[in-house]
Design a protein around this motif. Structure first.
Motif, PDB file in Angstrom:
ATOM      1  N   ARG A 299       0.848  -1.188   0.000  1.00 35.98           N
ATOM      2  CA  ARG A 299       0.000   0.000   0.000  1.00 35.98           C
ATOM      3  C   ARG A 299       0.886   1.240   0.000  1.00 35.98           C
ATOM      4  N   VAL A 300       0.673   2.066  -0.998  1.00 34.21           N
ATOM      5  CA  VAL A 300       1.555   3.199  -1.238  1.00 34.21           C
ATOM      6  C   VAL A 300       0.715   4.448  -1.445  1.00 34.21           C
ATOM      7  N   GLU A 301       1.237   5.584  -1.040  1.00 30.93           N
ATOM      8  CA  GLU A 301       0.534   6.833  -1.271  1.00 30.93           C
ATOM      9  C   GLU A 301       1.360   7.726  -2.201  1.00 30.93           C
ATOM     10  N   LEU A 302       0.707   8.233  -3.220  1.00 29.45           N
ATOM     11  CA  LEU A 302       1.384   9.150  -4.137  1.00 29.45           C
ATOM     12  C   LEU A 302       0.616  10.461  -4.166  1.00 29.45           C
ATOM     13  N   THR A 303       1.301  11.544  -3.894  1.00 28.53           N
ATOM     14  CA  THR A 303       0.668  12.858  -4.000  1.00 28.53           C
ATOM     15  C   THR A 303       1.274  13.585  -5.190  1.00 28.53           C
ATOM     16  N   ALA A 304       0.412  13.895  -6.136  1.00 26.17           N
ATOM     17  CA  ALA A 304       0.863  14.632  -7.323  1.00 26.17           C
ATOM     18  C   ALA A 304       0.674  16.106  -7.049  1.00 26.17           C
ATOM     19  N   SER A 305       1.754  16.866  -7.190  1.00 28.23           N
ATOM     20  CA  SER A 305       1.648  18.301  -6.910  1.00 28.23           C
ATOM     21  C   SER A 305       2.632  19.082  -7.761  1.00 28.23           C
ATOM     22  N   LEU A 306       2.510  20.389  -7.665  1.00 28.35           N
ATOM     23  CA  LEU A 306       3.443  21.268  -8.359  1.00 28.35           C
ATOM     24  C   LEU A 306       4.734  21.332  -7.574  1.00 28.35           C
ATOM     25  N   ILE A 307       5.845  21.503  -8.271  1.00 26.24           N
ATOM     26  CA  ILE A 307       7.111  21.729  -7.574  1.00 26.24           C
ATOM     27  C   ILE A 307       7.684  23.046  -8.070  1.00 26.24           C
ATOM     28  N   PRO A 308       8.542  23.675  -7.274  1.00 28.68           N
ATOM     29  CA  PRO A 308       9.089  24.962  -7.699  1.00 28.68           C
ATOM     30  C   PRO A 308       9.783  24.818  -9.048  1.00 28.68           C
ATOM     31  N   ASN A 309       9.509  25.702  -9.931  1.00 28.06           N
ATOM     32  CA  ASN A 309      10.071  25.619 -11.276  1.00 28.06           C
ATOM     33  C   ASN A 309      10.802  26.909 -11.594  1.00 28.06           C
ATOM     34  N   SER A 310      11.979  27.037 -11.004  1.00 19.86           N
ATOM     35  CA  SER A 310      12.759  28.238 -11.251  1.00 19.86           C
ATOM     36  C   SER A 310      13.414  28.117 -12.622  1.00 19.86           C
ATOM     37  N   ASP A 311      14.027  29.167 -13.065  1.00 18.29           N
ATOM     38  CA  ASP A 311      14.619  29.193 -14.389  1.00 18.29           C
ATOM     39  C   ASP A 311      15.609  28.058 -14.575  1.00 18.29           C
ATOM     40  N   GLY A 312      15.520  27.398 -15.702  1.00 15.92           N
ATOM     41  CA  GLY A 312      16.467  26.347 -16.006  1.00 15.92           C
ATOM     42  C   GLY A 312      16.092  24.999 -15.412  1.00 15.92           C
ATOM     43  N   GLN A 313      15.122  24.971 -14.546  1.00 17.63           N
ATOM     44  CA  GLN A 313      14.684  23.701 -13.982  1.00 17.63           C
ATOM     45  C   GLN A 313      13.628  23.137 -14.912  1.00 17.63           C
ATOM     46  N   ALA A 314      13.759  21.853 -15.208  1.00 16.50           N
ATOM     47  CA  ALA A 314      12.935  21.336 -16.286  1.00 16.50           C
ATOM     48  C   ALA A 314      11.520  20.955 -15.857  1.00 16.50           C
ATOM     49  N   TYR A 315      11.344  20.558 -14.626  1.00 12.46           N
ATOM     50  CA  TYR A 315      10.082  19.930 -14.268  1.00 12.46           C
ATOM     51  C   TYR A 315       9.167  20.861 -13.503  1.00 12.46           C
ATOM     52  N   GLN A 316       7.883  20.609 -13.641  1.00 13.33           N
ATOM     53  CA  GLN A 316       6.885  21.406 -12.954  1.00 13.33           C
ATOM     54  C   GLN A 316       6.054  20.601 -11.984  1.00 13.33           C
ATOM     55  N   TYR A 317       5.954  19.293 -12.265  1.00  7.91           N
ATOM     56  CA  TYR A 317       5.079  18.437 -11.479  1.00  7.91           C
ATOM     57  C   TYR A 317       5.886  17.275 -10.919  1.00  7.91           C
ATOM     58  N   ALA A 318       5.364  16.693  -9.830  1.00 11.15           N
ATOM     59  CA  ALA A 318       6.087  15.571  -9.237  1.00 11.15           C
ATOM     60  C   ALA A 318       5.142  14.710  -8.412  1.00 11.15           C
ATOM     61  N   TYR A 319       5.503  13.449  -8.256  1.00  6.87           N
ATOM     62  CA  TYR A 319       4.853  12.565  -7.294  1.00  6.87           C
ATOM     63  C   TYR A 319       5.694  12.593  -6.018  1.00  6.87           C
ATOM     64  N   ASN A 320       5.065  12.879  -4.912  1.00 10.52           N
ATOM     65  CA  ASN A 320       5.759  12.980  -3.618  1.00 10.52           C
ATOM     66  C   ASN A 320       6.991  13.888  -3.719  1.00 10.52           C
ATOM     67  N   GLY A 321       6.869  14.928  -4.508  1.00  9.00           N
ATOM     68  CA  GLY A 321       7.930  15.921  -4.599  1.00  9.00           C
ATOM     69  C   GLY A 321       9.160  15.482  -5.361  1.00  9.00           C
ATOM     70  N   SER A 322       9.087  14.346  -6.047  1.00  5.00           N
ATOM     71  CA  SER A 322      10.300  13.802  -6.659  1.00  5.00           C
ATOM     72  C   SER A 322      10.103  13.479  -8.142  1.00  5.00           C
ATOM     73  N   VAL A 323      11.091  13.816  -8.948  1.00  5.16           N
ATOM     74  CA  VAL A 323      11.127  13.427 -10.368  1.00  5.16           C
ATOM     75  C   VAL A 323      12.430  12.684 -10.604  1.00  5.16           C
ATOM     76  N   PRO A 324      12.398  11.418 -11.007  1.00  7.35           N
ATOM     77  CA  PRO A 324      11.214  10.573 -11.186  1.00  7.35           C
ATOM     78  C   PRO A 324      10.474  10.356  -9.872  1.00  7.35           C
ATOM     79  N   GLY A 325       9.240   9.922  -9.981  1.00  6.04           N
ATOM     80  CA  GLY A 325       8.453   9.578  -8.805  1.00  6.04           C
ATOM     81  C   GLY A 325       9.030   8.357  -8.105  1.00  6.04           C
TER      82      GLY A 325
END
Ligand code: C2O
Ligand code: CU
Length: 448
Positions: free
Chosen positions: A53-79
């Motif tokens: 049993r696992v919990e995944l929270t999909a949310s926005l992550i800070p996307n400052s200049d030059g950072q590629a990602y905007q979204y993450a599962y549990n705050g992490s890319v890859p999830g």
């Protein structure tokens, strides 16, 4: 306030990691290398032995200049990497905090249709709500998960992770690495063009560019590879490749290919023999307009040996064996893939999703499907809900029994496959180049 604290803490961790990296990094920022990091392992909250049993929270992550990602599962890319064993029931609670609807699709896993994460005749998971995915894992292998709603944008934004289903009968190796590949493209704009038609500038492995994996010599390391890029193909090479698995777990026998081709959505399991010499994992520049493109091979990961020592151990894998099923000769369903980059129009049988004719297979029957690629571009064909066996490509049977869920058609290819229609549902069938699927190269295969 709590969020702020978490953010400050994350920033501190980030900064302190950065410090360490400077010890090994080259002076030019674009060429900086750092130790390979692995995606976090999902925490199993269940105390029952056969339930994960696992919990995944999909949310926005800070996307400052030059950072590629905007979204993450549990705050992490890859999830997080979700790990279970064959026969387990997997329960994943998805909390959607994205600000827009989403879903999770379990790529390569034969889930019940309601758990497939598609929005064909089903609503997506609304923002601010949760949904529990629950299914039993009857297959073994390296699978992955990603949204199947506004897919191109959400996957590109960073929503993906690996699902590993282990077989306790598989031998242990000295180490195991989950390597999640994603491409970065020349245009700085994070969204809009989605990498479509843009040149790949580099690849990221678990979110990092050109990471270094440091290892003692004399070891055998299992790598689980997945290509999560929307459009980019990988043609991976390193010294003495040993491929042990593909989309659907172990191959019938050990393979020694000269390189491993991974189209978007593809997976492979392989062994790295770490002996006396450092080496790089490289990708040849591969074009979806037909094989190798012009350009130098690109380094994507470095393997550095600490105490050089020849590999003396051997691992014997419980390869399942098996022979290629002879082609029954007739065709039950024909899909013609057509379109071109010039028009930006993509079709299956002249239709664009969702304006499609549904093909139906009675539950329990075995059918032959032929797919023809009439377009001047390669397409990774993907089917949900059931894996299939490759009967032949252009009339030639494969060198070994190939069970796949994603298989690339080169230009003009005629692919024939065998499908045991044992999972009832409306299964999406599409090209896994996400802009193609988004433009309509998708249909529905109904099993009832
Ligand atoms: Cu990984 Cu329908 O997709
Ligand atoms: Cu395509």
């Amino acid at each position: 306030m709590r969020q702020l604290l978490v953010f400050v803490f994350a920033a501190l961790v980030f900064v302190s990691c950065k410090k360490e990296q400077t010890l090994t990094s080259a002076p030019i920022i674009q060429e900086r290398s750092q130790s390979l990091s692995l995606p976090p392992e999902a925490i199993d909250q269940s105390s029952e032995p056969d339930l994960v049993r696992v919990e995944l929270t999909a949310s926005l992550i800070p996307n400052s200049d030059g950072q590629a990602y905007q979204y993450a599962y549990n705050g992490s890319v890859p999830g997080p990497t979700i790990r279970a064993k064959r026969g387990d029931t997997l329960e994943v609670v998805l909390n959607n905090r994205l600000g827009f609807p989403t879903t999770i699709h379990w790529h390569g896993v034969d889930v019940p249709w309601e758990m497939d994460g598609v929005t064909w005749m089903r609503a997506p998971i609304a923002d601010g709500t949760s949904f529990t995915y629950r299914f039993t894992l009857n297959q073994v292998g390296s699978f992955w998960y990603h949204p199947h709603f506004n897919t191109e944008h959400q996957v590109d934004g960073g929503l993906y992770g690996m699902l590993v289903v282990e077989d306790p009968a598989e031998p242990e190796v000295d180490d195991e690495l989950v390597l999640v590949f994603d491409s970065a493209h020349e245009d700085k704009a994070p969204h809009g063009a989605h990498g479509h038609g843009r040149k790949i500038t580099h690849w990221r492995v678990n979110g990092e560019r050109l990471p270094i994996y440091e290892s003692e010599g004399g070891r055998i390391v299992r790598v689980r590879l997945v290509n999560t890029s929307n459009v980019g193909f990988l043609a991976l090479r390193w010294p003495s490749i040993r491929q042990i698995g593909s989309d659907q777990g172990l191959l019938p026998s050990l393979q020694k290919p000269s390189r491993i081709l991974l189209a978007p959505g593809d997976r492979a399991d392989a062994l790295l023999y770490i002996g006396e010499n450092d080496f790089n994992i490289v990708t040849d520049i591969y074009s979806l307009n037909g094989g190798d493109a012009v350009g130098e091979p690109m380094d994507i990961m470095k393997v550095q040996v600490q105490n050089p020592r020849a590999v003396t151990t051997t691992v014997t894998w419980p390869f399942p064996g098996g022979t290629v099923t002879p082609d029954p000769g007739h065709t039950d369903i024909l899909y013609a893939f057509a379109g071109s980059d010039r028009t930006g129009q993509w079709f299956i049988n002249g239709e664009k999703f969702p304006n499609i004719k549904i093909e139906t297979i009675p539950l329990g029957e075995t059918k032959v499907i032929e797919i023809r690629n009439l377009s001047p571009t390669e397409h990774p064909f993907h089917l949900h809900g059931m894996s299939f066996e490759i009967l032949s490509v252009n009339g030639i049977p494969p060198p070994y029994k190939m069970i796949e869920d994603t298989f690339t058609l080169k230009i003009r290819d005629r692919l024939r496959l065998l499908l045991h229609a044992n999972n009832p549902g409306d299964w999406m069938t599409h090209c896994h180049i996400l802009p193609h699927a988004g433009d309509g190269m998708m249909t529905v295969l109904r099993v009832q």
